[in-house]
Motif scaffolding. Sequence first.
Motif, PDB file in Angstrom:
ATOM      1  N   CYS A  96      38.292  41.044  40.593  1.00 49.35           N
ATOM      2  CA  CYS A  96      37.650  40.092  41.504  1.00 49.35           C
ATOM      3  C   CYS A  96      36.793  40.840  42.528  1.00 49.35           C
ATOM      4  O   CYS A  96      37.266  41.773  43.176  1.00 49.35           O
ATOM      5  N   LYS A 101      41.461  42.081  43.252  1.00 51.19           N
ATOM      6  CA  LYS A 101      42.635  41.881  42.398  1.00 51.19           C
ATOM      7  C   LYS A 101      42.150  41.520  40.994  1.00 51.19           C
ATOM      8  O   LYS A 101      41.031  41.034  40.822  1.00 51.19           O
ATOM      9  N   PRO A 104      42.668  36.647  36.318  1.00 49.88           N
ATOM     10  CA  PRO A 104      43.559  36.305  35.203  1.00 49.88           C
ATOM     11  C   PRO A 104      42.788  36.251  33.877  1.00 49.88           C
ATOM     12  O   PRO A 104      41.688  35.700  33.807  1.00 49.88           O
ATOM     13  N   PHE A 105      43.390  36.840  32.830  1.00 52.74           N
ATOM     14  CA  PHE A 105      42.728  36.889  31.535  1.00 52.74           C
ATOM     15  C   PHE A 105      42.443  35.483  31.020  1.00 52.74           C
ATOM     16  O   PHE A 105      41.397  35.258  30.386  1.00 52.74           O
ATOM     17  N   ALA A 106      43.327  34.531  31.298  1.00 54.34           N
ATOM     18  CA  ALA A 106      43.106  33.145  30.857  1.00 54.34           C
ATOM     19  C   ALA A 106      41.799  32.606  31.448  1.00 54.34           C
ATOM     20  O   ALA A 106      41.063  31.879  30.784  1.00 54.34           O
ATOM     21  N   ARG A 107      41.496  32.963  32.684  1.00 52.33           N
ATOM     22  CA  ARG A 107      40.231  32.534  33.310  1.00 52.33           C
ATOM     23  C   ARG A 107      39.046  33.219  32.629  1.00 52.33           C
ATOM     24  O   ARG A 107      38.025  32.595  32.360  1.00 52.33           O
ATOM     25  N   CYS A 117      38.240  35.674  41.156  1.00 57.03           N
ATOM     26  CA  CYS A 117      39.431  34.999  40.653  1.00 57.03           C
ATOM     27  C   CYS A 117      39.500  33.559  41.136  1.00 57.03           C
ATOM     28  O   CYS A 117      40.336  32.784  40.692  1.00 57.03           O
TER      29      CYS A 117
END
Length: 122
Positions: A96, A101, A104-107, A117
């Motif tokens: 991000c 940080k 998320p891989f799903a994002r 993020c």
Amino acid sequence: MALTKSQRTQLEKLLKEERDRTLRALNRSTQREASESTREQAGDLSAVPHHLADLGTDTMQEELDLTNASRMSQQLNEIDAALQRLYSAPEEFGICERTKKPIPFARLEIIPWARTCDEAET
């Protein structure tokens, strides 16, 4: 946690597929605009609108088409920037820009060009 090599490979594939899809859609849109007049696009037989509302509808459609083309161009720029980030610093891809940080891989699977993020930032 940083992305694995296989995750980065998967995201590169998604970015390239989305780039191709967006480029094809943008090319179709601009080719259609270049090849047809407003009258032909609306299916009008006469150059004189039958009603002022017809003229308004045609104008609104032109503006919508231009807005969509602009959105696709911006998305294409974001995808190209993401590919550049992926190639130039693969170990930092998916971090991000705001919080530093991991995104998320799903994002990233949904929006592989995401820079942050937070979904409000893309």
